[in-house]
Design a protein around this motif. Structure first.
Motif, mmCIF file in Angstrom:
data_model
loop_
_atom_site.group_PDB
_atom_site.id
_atom_site.type_symbol
_atom_site.label_atom_id
_atom_site.label_comp_id
_atom_site.label_asym_id
_atom_site.label_seq_id
_atom_site.Cartn_x
_atom_site.Cartn_y
_atom_site.Cartn_z
ATOM 1 N N ASP A 37 0.816 -1.218 0.000
ATOM 2 C CA ASP A 37 0.000 0.000 0.000
ATOM 3 C C ASP A 37 0.854 1.276 0.000
ATOM 4 O OD1 ASP A 37 0.925 -0.361 2.601
ATOM 5 O OD2 ASP A 37 -0.990 0.156 3.544
ATOM 6 N N TYR A 38 2.112 1.145 -0.369
ATOM 7 C CA TYR A 38 3.042 2.279 -0.460
ATOM 8 C C TYR A 38 2.519 3.346 -1.413
ATOM 9 C CZ TYR A 38 7.029 4.817 -2.467
ATOM 10 O OH TYR A 38 7.860 5.794 -2.938
ATOM 11 N N TYR A 39 2.840 4.594 -1.095
ATOM 12 C CA TYR A 39 2.597 5.687 -2.035
ATOM 13 C C TYR A 39 3.647 6.772 -1.816
ATOM 14 C CZ TYR A 39 0.456 8.297 1.822
ATOM 15 O OH TYR A 39 0.237 8.942 3.013
ATOM 16 N N VAL A 40 3.839 7.582 -2.842
ATOM 17 C CA VAL A 40 4.750 8.717 -2.771
ATOM 18 C C VAL A 40 3.985 9.953 -3.230
ATOM 19 C CG1 VAL A 40 5.742 8.241 -5.056
ATOM 20 C CG2 VAL A 40 7.018 9.656 -3.428
ATOM 21 N N ILE A 52 0.317 12.165 -6.487
ATOM 22 C CA ILE A 52 0.492 10.948 -5.696
ATOM 23 C C ILE A 52 0.567 9.738 -6.621
ATOM 24 C CG2 ILE A 52 -0.533 9.469 -3.919
ATOM 25 C CD1 ILE A 52 -1.757 12.059 -2.739
ATOM 26 N N ASN A 54 1.005 5.416 -6.640
ATOM 27 C CA ASN A 54 0.954 4.182 -5.853
ATOM 28 C C ASN A 54 2.227 3.371 -6.111
ATOM 29 O OD1 ASN A 54 0.623 2.674 -8.265
ATOM 30 N ND2 ASN A 54 -1.614 2.683 -8.083
ATOM 31 N N ARG A 55 2.322 2.218 -5.501
ATOM 32 C CA ARG A 55 3.532 1.400 -5.605
ATOM 33 C C ARG A 55 3.876 1.059 -7.055
ATOM 34 N NH1 ARG A 55 6.193 -3.353 -5.855
ATOM 35 N NH2 ARG A 55 7.615 -3.855 -4.147
ATOM 36 N N GLU A 111 11.010 9.807 4.267
ATOM 37 C CA GLU A 111 10.643 8.398 4.068
ATOM 38 C C GLU A 111 10.061 7.850 5.369
ATOM 39 O OE1 GLU A 111 14.387 7.200 1.151
ATOM 40 O OE2 GLU A 111 14.440 6.646 3.266
ATOM 41 N N LYS A 123 6.862 2.636 3.567
ATOM 42 C CA LYS A 123 5.409 2.733 3.675
ATOM 43 C C LYS A 123 4.894 3.916 2.853
ATOM 44 C CE LYS A 123 1.511 1.679 5.851
ATOM 45 N NZ LYS A 123 0.800 0.484 5.504
ATOM 46 N N ARG A 124 5.622 5.044 2.946
ATOM 47 C CA ARG A 124 5.269 6.220 2.151
ATOM 48 C C ARG A 124 6.447 7.170 2.099
ATOM 49 N NH1 ARG A 124 2.129 7.648 6.912
ATOM 50 N NH2 ARG A 124 3.173 9.408 7.904
ATOM 51 N N GLU A 125 6.408 8.043 1.099
ATOM 52 C CA GLU A 125 7.451 9.081 0.926
ATOM 53 C C GLU A 125 6.781 10.382 0.536
ATOM 54 O OE1 GLU A 125 11.273 8.127 -1.239
ATOM 55 O OE2 GLU A 125 9.991 6.469 -1.912
ATOM 56 N N THR A 126 7.443 11.462 0.905
ATOM 57 C CA THR A 126 7.070 12.779 0.371
ATOM 58 C C THR A 126 8.328 13.414 -0.175
ATOM 59 O OG1 THR A 126 7.326 13.877 2.509
ATOM 60 C CG2 THR A 126 5.113 13.125 1.939
#
Length: 131
Positions: A37-40, A52, A54-55, A111, A123-126
């Protein structure tokens, strides 16, 4: 907790090394360390909503980027690592992409990592550009 921080830091050091190997080889398999469920989120400007991915989209974009930027290097400056708890870590840094001694991009990066089945995964990044 300090032992977990040391183990995480070693893993993240290797992750950085693997990023630069991918920039040379074009093979991103060693850096595709993301939860399902990763997103950046990429922020372009103060008044713009983030873009945004998704993986699946992020992996595809990463593969294209390393091919387009073949021979470039990623530098991770001013890195700060904090454990939120035993299973969650946050990494802050300034990311520079350089090629032929020219800075192509500068980004603030955050991260969020999660320990999942004994493996640290993103899990997620910005990301936000630095001008």
């Amino acid at each position: 907790m300090e032992n977990q921080l040391n183990e995480f830091t070693k893993m993240h050091d290797k992750f950085i090394v693997n990023w630069n190997k991918a920039m040379i080889s074009g093979d991103t398999s060693s850096i595709e360390r993301m939860t399902e469920d990763y997103y950046v989120a990429f922020f372009k400007g103060v008044n713009e909503k983030p873009i945004i991915f998704n993986r699946k989209e992020a992996v595809s974009g990463m593969q294209q980027s390393v091919k387009q930027l073949s021979g470039a290097k990623k530098k991770f400056k001013n890195r700060v690592i904090r454990l939120k708890d035993i299973n969650n870590a946050v990494v802050f840094y300034e990311q520079l992409i350089e090629k032929e001694e020219r800075v192509l991009a500068r980004l603030f990066t955050i991260e969020n990592w999660q320990l999942t089945n004994g493996e640290w995964l993103l899990k997620r990044e910005t990301e936000e550009p630095i001008y």
